[in-house]
Design an enzyme around this catalytic site. Structure first.
Site, PDB file in Angstrom:
ATOM      1  N   CYS A   7       1.000  -1.188  -0.006  1.00 32.02           N
ATOM      2  CA  CYS A   7      -0.227   0.087  -0.030  1.00 32.02           C
ATOM      3  C   CYS A   7       0.811   1.196  -0.092  1.00 32.02           C
ATOM      4  O   CYS A   7       1.445   1.548   1.143  1.00 32.02           O
ATOM      5  CB  CYS A   7      -0.583  -0.030   0.974  1.00 32.02           C
ATOM      6  SG  CYS A   7      -1.926   1.491   1.397  1.00 32.02           S
ATOM      7  N   CYS A  61      -0.344   4.047   1.982  1.00 34.05           N
ATOM      8  CA  CYS A  61      -0.140   4.039   3.628  1.00 34.05           C
ATOM      9  C   CYS A  61       1.316   4.145   4.132  1.00 34.05           C
ATOM     10  O   CYS A  61       1.519   4.960   4.886  1.00 34.05           O
ATOM     11  CB  CYS A  61      -0.405   2.576   4.049  1.00 34.05           C
ATOM     12  SG  CYS A  61      -2.124   1.848   3.279  1.00 34.05           S
ATOM     13  N   ASP A  62       2.129   3.812   3.006  1.00 35.95           N
ATOM     14  CA  ASP A  62       3.480   3.644   3.382  1.00 35.95           C
ATOM     15  C   ASP A  62       4.629   4.683   2.868  1.00 35.95           C
ATOM     16  O   ASP A  62       5.852   4.838   3.330  1.00 35.95           O
ATOM     17  CB  ASP A  62       4.027   2.021   3.383  1.00 35.95           C
ATOM     18  CG  ASP A  62       3.253   1.436   4.297  1.00 35.95           C
ATOM     19  OD1 ASP A  62       2.722   1.989   5.333  1.00 35.95           O
ATOM     20  OD2 ASP A  62       3.091   0.150   3.996  1.00 35.95           O
TER      21      ASP A  62
END
Ligand code: NAP
Length: 309
Positions: free
Chosen positions: A136, A139-140
């Protein structure tokens, strides 16, 4: 053990489930939407959505999820958080078993359980997940400010998220197993024009290396050449697998990939059971399709329920 009955249960609150919830709530149907985690499904993994009509400037996946949920709630969506572990669709009523030992029954069911990122299943991948291996970018990506990361894959997700990663990383190397991307042309053009993105073609990744965190990748070119690439992170974006572990796959006549076939009205092989969104067996997986199928599924459920009474 508590047991509750609904005319319609919708399972999953991604774009398909939230749209089904909107239509069911607005039609004043006796309904319940069940979601395991956060409302929004895979759009929460998407940094930016540029192709959902009505939002000419584009919007983040998070914002679209919030708007879809708020829209359904304006019509008094009845929803709960719960984890459905299994279901019995062999008779009527249809029966869902929840993790907390409660059971719910319903006359009709719309399966909107979606899909999740496919792993590569290579050495080092599992061990280093969360330590540099990610599925992701939304997200990261912020963890990789001024670093060098790799993206594996050549589809819409890989190419779109490679562009997103350049907002943080110094350099993004996209590794694709062929010499041509699968992604839509507009995403390709953006990526090719981005000086921070480099491409490695005709190459598969055979291992992720590192002990405490990702240190590099082992690569194998189509011509047999082996090489290594030093990176601090790797984003594996090579397609999706169905979220089907709670489904009776044989009864639903799941395809070889575990996705659920339906007719054009989203009706599955089991009477009274519809499937919408990424769990459906289909070629095109777009937010707009998922939403459209969610609406179609509620209309199919309404028709089924009318004929039932
Ligand atoms: P996808 O379209 O299935 O693409 C998967 C990519 O990963 C392909 O390039 C494939 O290579 C590669 N791949 C698959 N298995 C591999 C393996 N074992 N090793 C190396 N490479 C591998 O998946 P996706 O990009 O995740 O997209 C999923 C769905 O969401 C698609 O329907 C997509 O259109 C949709 N989506 C749309 C948007 C948008 O419209 N903006 C954004 C994101 C996703 P090959 O090309 O050689 O098969």
């Amino acid at each position: 053990m508590a047991s509750d009955h609904y005319k319609l249960i919708i399972l999953g609150a991604g774009p398909a489930g939230l749209t089904a919830g909107l239509y069911a709530a607005r039609a004043r149907m006796d309904h319940l939407l069940i979601e395991k985690g956060a409302e929004g499904g895979q759009i929460l993994l998407t940094d930016w959505i540029d192709n959902y009509p009505g939002f000419p400037e584009g919007l983040s996946g998070f914002d679209l999820a919030e708007k879809m949920a708020a829209h359904a709630k304006r019509f008094d969506l009845n929803s709960m958080f719960g984890n459905v572990l299994s279901m019995d669709l062999s008779g009527k009523p249809l029966r869902l078993e929840l993790e907390d030992s409660n059971a719910l029954t319903c006359d009709s069911l719309i399966i909107c359980t979606g899909a999740h990122p496919r792993p590569l299943n290579i050495p080092g991948e599992k061990e280093l997940t969360g330590k540099g291996v990610s599925y992701c970018a939304t997200c990261d990506a912020p963890f990789y400010r001024n670093q060098h990361v790799a993206v594996i894959g050549g589809g819409n997700t890989a190419v779109q998220e490679a562009s997103h990663l350049t907002k943080f990383a110094d350099k993004v190397t996209l590794i694709h197993r062929r010499d041509e991307l699968r992604a839509t042309k507009i995403l390709q053009e953006k990526a090719f024009a981005n000086p921070k993105i480099e491409f490695i073609w005709d190459t598969t990744t055979t291992a992720v290396t590192g002990t405490e965190g990702v240190e590099g990748l082992e690569l194998l070119n189509k011509n047999g050449d082996k090489s290594t690439l030093q990176v601090e992170g790797v984003f594996i974006l090579v397609g999706v697998l169905p979220n089907n572990e709670m489904l009776p796959l044989e009864l639903l006549k799941a395809d070889s990939g575990g996705f659920i076939p339906t007719d054009l009205e989203t009706r599955t092989a089991v009477e009274g059971v519809m499937a919408a969104g990424d769990i459906r067996s289909k070629e095109v997986r777009q937010v707009i399709n998922a939403a459209g199928e969610g609406a179609t599924a509620v209309l199919a459920a309404e028709n089924y329920l009318v004929n039932l009474s």
